[in-house]
Design a protein around this motif. Structure first.
Motif, PDB file in Angstrom:
ATOM      1  N   ILE A   1      31.086  23.027  73.093  1.00 48.57           N
ATOM      2  CA  ILE A   1      32.530  22.921  72.911  1.00 48.57           C
ATOM      3  C   ILE A   1      33.181  24.295  72.969  1.00 48.57           C
ATOM      4  CG2 ILE A   1      34.363  22.251  71.303  1.00 48.57           C
ATOM      5  CD1 ILE A   1      32.963  19.920  72.713  1.00 48.57           C
ATOM      6  N   GLY A   2      32.519  25.296  72.382  1.00 48.95           N
ATOM      7  CA  GLY A   2      33.040  26.656  72.482  1.00 48.95           C
ATOM      8  C   GLY A   2      33.105  27.127  73.926  1.00 48.95           C
ATOM      9  N   SER A   3      32.097  26.757  74.709  1.00 53.46           N
ATOM     10  CA  SER A   3      32.091  27.125  76.131  1.00 53.46           C
ATOM     11  C   SER A   3      33.222  26.433  76.881  1.00 53.46           C
ATOM     12  CB  SER A   3      30.746  26.759  76.757  1.00 53.46           C
ATOM     13  OG  SER A   3      29.690  27.477  76.163  1.00 53.46           O
ATOM     14  N   VAL A   4      33.448  25.168  76.589  1.00 49.46           N
ATOM     15  CA  VAL A   4      34.548  24.436  77.228  1.00 49.46           C
ATOM     16  C   VAL A   4      35.881  25.115  76.920  1.00 49.46           C
ATOM     17  CG1 VAL A   4      35.837  22.269  77.262  1.00 49.46           C
ATOM     18  CG2 VAL A   4      33.336  22.225  77.233  1.00 49.46           C
ATOM     19  N   ASN A   5      36.116  25.380  75.647  1.00 53.18           N
ATOM     20  CA  ASN A   5      37.388  25.992  75.245  1.00 53.18           C
ATOM     21  C   ASN A   5      37.552  27.380  75.848  1.00 53.18           C
ATOM     22  OD1 ASN A   5      37.715  23.700  73.756  1.00 53.18           O
ATOM     23  ND2 ASN A   5      37.765  24.686  71.769  1.00 53.18           N
ATOM     24  N   GLY A   6      36.499  28.186  75.750  1.00 49.85           N
ATOM     25  CA  GLY A   6      36.590  29.546  76.256  1.00 49.85           C
ATOM     26  C   GLY A   6      36.761  29.606  77.760  1.00 49.85           C
ATOM     27  N   LEU A   7      35.988  28.795  78.488  1.00 55.67           N
ATOM     28  CA  LEU A   7      36.049  28.837  79.943  1.00 55.67           C
ATOM     29  C   LEU A   7      37.394  28.325  80.455  1.00 55.67           C
ATOM     30  CD1 LEU A   7      34.504  29.546  82.494  1.00 55.67           C
ATOM     31  CD2 LEU A   7      33.531  27.240  82.478  1.00 55.67           C
TER      32      LEU A   7
ATOM     33  N   GLY B   1      43.884  32.965  84.355  1.00 57.35           N
ATOM     34  CA  GLY B   1      43.581  33.597  85.632  1.00 57.35           C
ATOM     35  C   GLY B   1      42.413  34.553  85.631  1.00 57.35           C
ATOM     36  N   TRP B   2      41.624  34.598  84.553  1.00 52.72           N
ATOM     37  CA  TRP B   2      40.518  35.540  84.476  1.00 52.72           C
ATOM     38  C   TRP B   2      39.293  35.039  85.223  1.00 52.72           C
ATOM     39  CZ3 TRP B   2      35.607  36.053  82.030  1.00 52.72           C
ATOM     40  CH2 TRP B   2      35.141  37.372  81.972  1.00 52.72           C
ATOM     41  N   VAL B   3      39.106  33.734  85.321  1.00 55.61           N
ATOM     42  CA  VAL B   3      37.960  33.147  86.020  1.00 55.61           C
ATOM     43  C   VAL B   3      38.411  32.692  87.398  1.00 55.61           C
ATOM     44  CG1 VAL B   3      36.275  31.270  86.032  1.00 55.61           C
ATOM     45  CG2 VAL B   3      36.848  32.420  83.888  1.00 55.61           C
ATOM     46  N   ASP B   4      37.766  33.223  88.421  1.00 54.59           N
ATOM     47  CA  ASP B   4      38.105  32.897  89.806  1.00 54.59           C
ATOM     48  C   ASP B   4      37.220  31.755  90.286  1.00 54.59           C
ATOM     49  OD1 ASP B   4      38.996  32.838  92.383  1.00 54.59           O
ATOM     50  OD2 ASP B   4      37.970  34.662  93.027  1.00 54.59           O
ATOM     51  N   ALA B   5      37.684  30.539  90.087  1.00 57.60           N
ATOM     52  CA  ALA B   5      36.927  29.346  90.475  1.00 57.60           C
ATOM     53  C   ALA B   5      37.887  28.181  90.562  1.00 57.60           C
ATOM     54  CB  ALA B   5      35.819  29.056  89.461  1.00 57.60           C
TER      55      ALA B   5
ATOM     56  N   LEU C   1      38.887  24.218  89.727  1.00 56.98           N
ATOM     57  CA  LEU C   1      38.680  23.378  88.556  1.00 56.98           C
ATOM     58  C   LEU C   1      37.421  22.537  88.738  1.00 56.98           C
ATOM     59  CD1 LEU C   1      39.629  22.377  85.840  1.00 56.98           C
ATOM     60  CD2 LEU C   1      41.130  20.758  87.013  1.00 56.98           C
ATOM     61  N   ASP C   2      37.168  22.043  89.948  1.00 55.69           N
ATOM     62  CA  ASP C   2      35.956  21.259  90.198  1.00 55.69           C
ATOM     63  C   ASP C   2      34.704  22.087  89.935  1.00 55.69           C
ATOM     64  OD1 ASP C   2      37.308  18.955  90.851  1.00 55.69           O
ATOM     65  OD2 ASP C   2      37.255  19.318  93.007  1.00 55.69           O
ATOM     66  N   GLU C   3      34.731  23.352  90.311  1.00 53.40           N
ATOM     67  CA  GLU C   3      33.580  24.225  90.061  1.00 53.40           C
ATOM     68  C   GLU C   3      33.354  24.409  88.571  1.00 53.40           C
ATOM     69  OE1 GLU C   3      33.637  27.042  94.081  1.00 53.40           O
ATOM     70  OE2 GLU C   3      34.853  27.594  92.326  1.00 53.40           O
ATOM     71  N   LEU C   4      34.436  24.567  87.815  1.00 54.96           N
ATOM     72  CA  LEU C   4      34.308  24.698  86.368  1.00 54.96           C
ATOM     73  C   LEU C   4      33.716  23.445  85.753  1.00 54.96           C
ATOM     74  CD1 LEU C   4      36.037  27.264  86.707  1.00 54.96           C
ATOM     75  CD2 LEU C   4      37.369  26.517  84.730  1.00 54.96           C
ATOM     76  N   VAL C   5      34.226  22.302  86.159  1.00 49.01           N
ATOM     77  CA  VAL C   5      33.734  21.042  85.597  1.00 49.01           C
ATOM     78  C   VAL C   5      32.268  20.831  85.948  1.00 49.01           C
ATOM     79  CG1 VAL C   5      33.973  18.534  85.686  1.00 49.01           C
ATOM     80  CG2 VAL C   5      36.012  19.972  85.520  1.00 49.01           C
TER      81      VAL C   5
END
Length: 215
Positions: free
Chosen positions: A176-182, A189-193, A195-199
């Protein structure tokens, strides 16, 4: 202003006082979703601006809420309720699937719901952070509820012989911490990906937690 104005009672225009209050509350929450979840954001929104966006008066605002933070708190709970309903519906549909497919279906339903409207993402993972000690307690309480959700499903997988018997609480909290943080970092805008890649990455993490039971 610390108190609330006493609302009117009785029927007017064919609607009860309770129905009128529910409609006003919905309009304030809809306005909060627009203003907090987009420009100008929670911290730059005033009671006057929120009331104007809702098409209501500040007097009516104080009939429903004590402070503008109460609107944010209500929205945070509402967005989480919507996501939980989506996850539970997916779980019901996937109840007979293997654990890997079941977990993926539930998380994708959650992610689709909370990310389907960019305003929900911003309220859940950005605007809610660092507002006040009270809001932080609410945020952590809701996070704990998601941890319990994962632990319950892990226990069910263990009962069905699909997962290794162990205490999943720390692993669930880490996920859950990873979900919230990511999602927070992606929102700013800090993560260049995409939404499908994140999921996809988060689903892999979830399935890694639910390790198969040893043969």
């Amino acid at each position: 202003m610390t108190g609330r104005v006493r609302p009117a009672t009785g029927r007017y225009g064919g609607r009860s006082a309770e129905e009128r209050r529910a409609e006003r509350r919905r309009r304030f929450l809809d306005a909060g979703l627009r203003l907090f979840g987009d420009a100008p954001g929670y911290r730059a929104t005033t009671v006057a601006a929120l009331s104007e966006a809702a098409g209501l008066s500040t007097r009516q605002f104080y009939e429903e809420f004590r402070t503008i933070e109460d609107v944010l708190a209500a929205l945070h709970l509402q967005v989480n309720d919507w996501a939980e309903e989506a996850a539970l519906a997916a779980l019901a549909r996937a109840a007979e699937l293997p654990v890997a497919e079941r977990a993926a279906a539930v998380f994708r339903a959650y992610a689709a719901n909370v990310t389907g409207d960019p305003r929900r993402i911003r309220i859940t993972f950005l605007e809610i952070v660092g507002v006040s000690p009270q809001m932080e307690r609410q945020r952590l309480a809701r996070r704990a509820r998601w941890v319990e959700f994962i632990c319950a499903e892990a226990a069910r997988a263990v009962e069905r012989g699909e997962a290794e018997p162990r205490d999943y609480r720390v692993a669930a909290a880490a996920f859950i911490g990873s979900v919230n943080g990511l999602l927070h970092d992606w929102t700013v805008g800090w993560v260049d990906a995409t939404l499908d890649e994140l999921v996809d990455e988060l689903v892999r993490m979830l399935l890694g937690i639910l390790r198969p039971a040893p043969l």
